[in-house]
Write a protein that holds these residues in place. Sequence first.
Motif, PDB file in Angstrom:
ATOM      1  N   THR A   5      62.454  36.437  64.501  1.00 49.70           N
ATOM      2  CA  THR A   5      62.067  36.202  63.112  1.00 49.70           C
ATOM      3  C   THR A   5      63.318  36.058  62.259  1.00 49.70           C
ATOM      4  O   THR A   5      64.246  36.872  62.374  1.00 49.70           O
ATOM      5  CB  THR A   5      61.216  37.373  62.579  1.00 49.70           C
ATOM      6  OG1 THR A   5      60.007  37.475  63.339  1.00 49.70           O
ATOM      7  CG2 THR A   5      60.868  37.176  61.111  1.00 49.70           C
ATOM      8  N   GLY A   9      60.402  32.880  58.771  1.00 51.99           N
ATOM      9  CA  GLY A   9      59.215  33.341  59.489  1.00 51.99           C
ATOM     10  C   GLY A   9      59.541  33.546  60.949  1.00 51.99           C
ATOM     11  O   GLY A   9      60.715  33.598  61.343  1.00 51.99           O
ATOM     12  N   ILE A  10      58.520  33.641  61.760  1.00 54.31           N
ATOM     13  CA  ILE A  10      58.716  33.829  63.191  1.00 54.31           C
ATOM     14  C   ILE A  10      58.790  32.458  63.858  1.00 54.31           C
ATOM     15  O   ILE A  10      58.028  31.545  63.526  1.00 54.31           O
ATOM     16  CB  ILE A  10      57.589  34.694  63.804  1.00 54.31           C
ATOM     17  CG1 ILE A  10      57.978  35.189  65.199  1.00 54.31           C
ATOM     18  CG2 ILE A  10      56.246  33.970  63.830  1.00 54.31           C
ATOM     19  CD1 ILE A  10      57.101  36.325  65.711  1.00 54.31           C
ATOM     20  N   TYR A  25      58.549  26.415  63.222  1.00 49.54           N
ATOM     21  CA  TYR A  25      57.622  27.510  62.969  1.00 49.54           C
ATOM     22  C   TYR A  25      56.194  26.964  62.853  1.00 49.54           C
ATOM     23  O   TYR A  25      55.993  25.775  62.631  1.00 49.54           O
ATOM     24  CB  TYR A  25      57.951  28.208  61.645  1.00 49.54           C
ATOM     25  CG  TYR A  25      59.409  28.428  61.350  1.00 49.54           C
ATOM     26  CD1 TYR A  25      60.010  29.665  61.569  1.00 49.54           C
ATOM     27  CD2 TYR A  25      60.200  27.402  60.812  1.00 49.54           C
ATOM     28  CE1 TYR A  25      61.349  29.881  61.270  1.00 49.54           C
ATOM     29  CE2 TYR A  25      61.541  27.605  60.513  1.00 49.54           C
ATOM     30  CZ  TYR A  25      62.112  28.846  60.744  1.00 49.54           C
ATOM     31  OH  TYR A  25      63.431  29.053  60.452  1.00 49.54           O
ATOM     32  N   THR A  27      52.207  28.152  61.043  1.00 48.62           N
ATOM     33  CA  THR A  27      51.399  29.122  60.304  1.00 48.62           C
ATOM     34  C   THR A  27      50.551  29.943  61.267  1.00 48.62           C
ATOM     35  O   THR A  27      50.337  31.140  61.053  1.00 48.62           O
ATOM     36  CB  THR A  27      50.511  28.395  59.280  1.00 48.62           C
ATOM     37  OG1 THR A  27      51.354  27.629  58.409  1.00 48.62           O
ATOM     38  CG2 THR A  27      49.691  29.369  58.453  1.00 48.62           C
ATOM     39  N   ASP A  29      51.331  31.110  64.168  1.00 44.81           N
ATOM     40  CA  ASP A  29      52.110  32.231  64.695  1.00 44.81           C
ATOM     41  C   ASP A  29      52.440  33.247  63.613  1.00 44.81           C
ATOM     42  O   ASP A  29      52.443  34.462  63.860  1.00 44.81           O
ATOM     43  CB  ASP A  29      53.395  31.720  65.344  1.00 44.81           C
ATOM     44  CG  ASP A  29      53.133  30.972  66.639  1.00 44.81           C
ATOM     45  OD1 ASP A  29      52.183  31.331  67.352  1.00 44.81           O
ATOM     46  OD2 ASP A  29      53.874  30.015  66.934  1.00 44.81           O
ATOM     47  N   ASN A  30      52.726  32.787  62.409  1.00 44.61           N
ATOM     48  CA  ASN A  30      53.038  33.727  61.339  1.00 44.61           C
ATOM     49  C   ASN A  30      51.806  34.516  60.910  1.00 44.61           C
ATOM     50  O   ASN A  30      51.918  35.676  60.509  1.00 44.61           O
ATOM     51  CB  ASN A  30      53.675  32.993  60.163  1.00 44.61           C
ATOM     52  CG  ASN A  30      55.152  32.742  60.387  1.00 44.61           C
ATOM     53  OD1 ASN A  30      55.990  33.574  60.069  1.00 44.61           O
ATOM     54  ND2 ASN A  30      55.473  31.594  60.976  1.00 44.61           N
ATOM     55  N   THR A  55      57.790  38.836  54.975  1.00 45.19           N
ATOM     56  CA  THR A  55      58.245  37.542  55.487  1.00 45.19           C
ATOM     57  C   THR A  55      57.072  36.685  55.942  1.00 45.19           C
ATOM     58  O   THR A  55      56.963  35.505  55.584  1.00 45.19           O
ATOM     59  CB  THR A  55      59.222  37.748  56.658  1.00 45.19           C
ATOM     60  OG1 THR A  55      60.375  38.450  56.187  1.00 45.19           O
ATOM     61  CG2 THR A  55      59.656  36.415  57.253  1.00 45.19           C
ATOM     62  N   TYR A  56      56.178  37.261  56.730  1.00 39.89           N
ATOM     63  CA  TYR A  56      55.062  36.483  57.269  1.00 39.89           C
ATOM     64  C   TYR A  56      54.080  36.087  56.162  1.00 39.89           C
ATOM     65  O   TYR A  56      53.551  34.968  56.168  1.00 39.89           O
ATOM     66  CB  TYR A  56      54.345  37.275  58.366  1.00 39.89           C
ATOM     67  CG  TYR A  56      55.250  37.685  59.502  1.00 39.89           C
ATOM     68  CD1 TYR A  56      56.245  36.833  59.976  1.00 39.89           C
ATOM     69  CD2 TYR A  56      55.136  38.942  60.106  1.00 39.89           C
ATOM     70  CE1 TYR A  56      57.091  37.209  61.015  1.00 39.89           C
ATOM     71  CE2 TYR A  56      55.972  39.322  61.145  1.00 39.89           C
ATOM     72  CZ  TYR A  56      56.948  38.456  61.589  1.00 39.89           C
ATOM     73  OH  TYR A  56      57.779  38.839  62.614  1.00 39.89           O
ATOM     74  N   PHE A  59      55.503  33.218  54.215  1.00 40.04           N
ATOM     75  CA  PHE A  59      55.342  31.956  54.943  1.00 40.04           C
ATOM     76  C   PHE A  59      53.939  31.396  54.718  1.00 40.04           C
ATOM     77  O   PHE A  59      53.761  30.204  54.438  1.00 40.04           O
ATOM     78  CB  PHE A  59      55.590  32.171  56.437  1.00 40.04           C
ATOM     79  CG  PHE A  59      55.601  30.897  57.239  1.00 40.04           C
ATOM     80  CD1 PHE A  59      56.794  30.311  57.616  1.00 40.04           C
ATOM     81  CD2 PHE A  59      54.415  30.270  57.613  1.00 40.04           C
ATOM     82  CE1 PHE A  59      56.813  29.129  58.344  1.00 40.04           C
ATOM     83  CE2 PHE A  59      54.417  29.090  58.333  1.00 40.04           C
ATOM     84  CZ  PHE A  59      55.624  28.516  58.702  1.00 40.04           C
ATOM     85  N   SER A 339      56.575  33.184  70.651  1.00 40.81           N
ATOM     86  CA  SER A 339      56.030  34.133  69.680  1.00 40.81           C
ATOM     87  C   SER A 339      54.568  34.462  69.958  1.00 40.81           C
ATOM     88  O   SER A 339      54.148  35.614  69.806  1.00 40.81           O
ATOM     89  CB  SER A 339      56.189  33.581  68.260  1.00 40.81           C
ATOM     90  OG  SER A 339      55.480  32.376  68.093  1.00 40.81           O
TER      91      SER A 339
END
Length: 355
Positions: A5, A9-10, A25, A27, A29-30, A55-56, A59, A339
Motif C-alpha cells: 500500500t 491505495g493498495i 490499482y 477500486t 481491491d481497495n 487511505t482505502y 481511494f 492484493s
Amino acid sequence: MRRITDDTGIFQHTKFGVPDRSKGYTTDDNARALIAAVLLYKKDQDTVSLDLIHTYLSFIHHAQNEQGNFRNFMDYSRSFLEDNGSEDCQGRTLWALGFALSYSSILPDNLLNTCRYLINQALPHIEKLGSPRAVAYAVVGLSYLIKTPGALTYSFPYPHTPSTAEEKAFLSKDFITGLIERIAVRLHNQYNRTKGDGWNWYEDSLTYGNSMLPWALLRAFKLSGNAALKHTAKESLDFLASRTFAREGYYKPIGSHGWLLRGGEPALYDEQPIEACEMLLTCREAASVLQDPSYLQQADLCYAWYTGHNSLNLPLIDPQSGACYDGIHSSGLNLNQGSESIISFSIAHLVTHHG
C-alpha cells in the motif's frame, strides 16, 4: 497489506510480493482492503490500521464519479482508465462501505460520515444492477446499514435533528429496506427460473464469487423474515458445498480455467484464495442464521485450505512474509502475492481467530 500500500491505495498485483506498479490499482481491491483494515482496527485499535482505513476510503471517494458510480481501474499515474467500473465493482464497494459502518462504535465519525455520503450517492443506481454477484454484494453491504443503530444518519459533534427535506430523505430506512427486499427477491426468482434436474443454482454455471449469492439471501432473510429467501439460500449453499468440498475432506474451489458448466465437470485449476474467504464468510453466516453448527465445520475447512489442507497439501502462506500466494494451479503454487490474495487471507484469518 501495509507493504503493498502506498499513499494512493493498495496495488493490484505484485511480482513475488513486490508491488508491480505497472498494473496500478483497482477500486475492487481497495474496497476489499477497507474491510480487512477495519477488522485489523477492531483487533488492535492502532494508528497504523486507522491510517490504512483513511487511505482505502480516500481511494474509494476519489473513484466515485459525479453520477455516483464507482470507477475501477487506475494506473500508476493516478488516472482512472474508465468512466464507470463494472457492476461487480459497484456491489463490492457497497459491501465494504456498509461493513465499515457496522463498526460505528469504534470508528471516528469523519470516516463514518464519508461512508454514508458515498453510499447515498450510489443508491440511485443499485436497483439497475443486473449481475447476480453485484446484487449479492450490494445486499450484504446495505444490510449492515439496517442492522447497525445510527448508521443511517450523519454524526454531529452536537445535538442535531434533521430539518430539511434533503436531510430527511438521506439514507431512508424504508427505501433501503424495500430496495434490499426487491433485489433479493429478484435473485431468488432467478434461482427458481434456472434450477432443476439436480442443478440448484442461479445460473447455468458456477464461476467466481459463488457463495455471495446464498449469503445475500441469508442476510435479506434476517431483515425481511421471508422464508422463501431462507430456503433458497440453504438449498443453493448446500449445492455449492457439494461441488466444492472434496470427498477427501478438504475445500476445493471451482477452478478458474473453465469453471463448472451445467452438466459438466468442474475445472480443477486455478484455485483462487478469494473463493475460500467468501465461502468461509458465507458458512459462518449460515451457521448463525440456520442454527446449524455443521456450517462452522465447513468454514474451518475453508480456512484450512490456506494452511495446507487442500488438493496439494501445501500451505499458501509465505512463511517469511506471512503473505498469501496467488492460488493453486496444475503445477503447484502461484508464487505471486497479489492484493486480492493477501486481503482474502487477512479477512479469513481475522474473522476466524478474532471474531
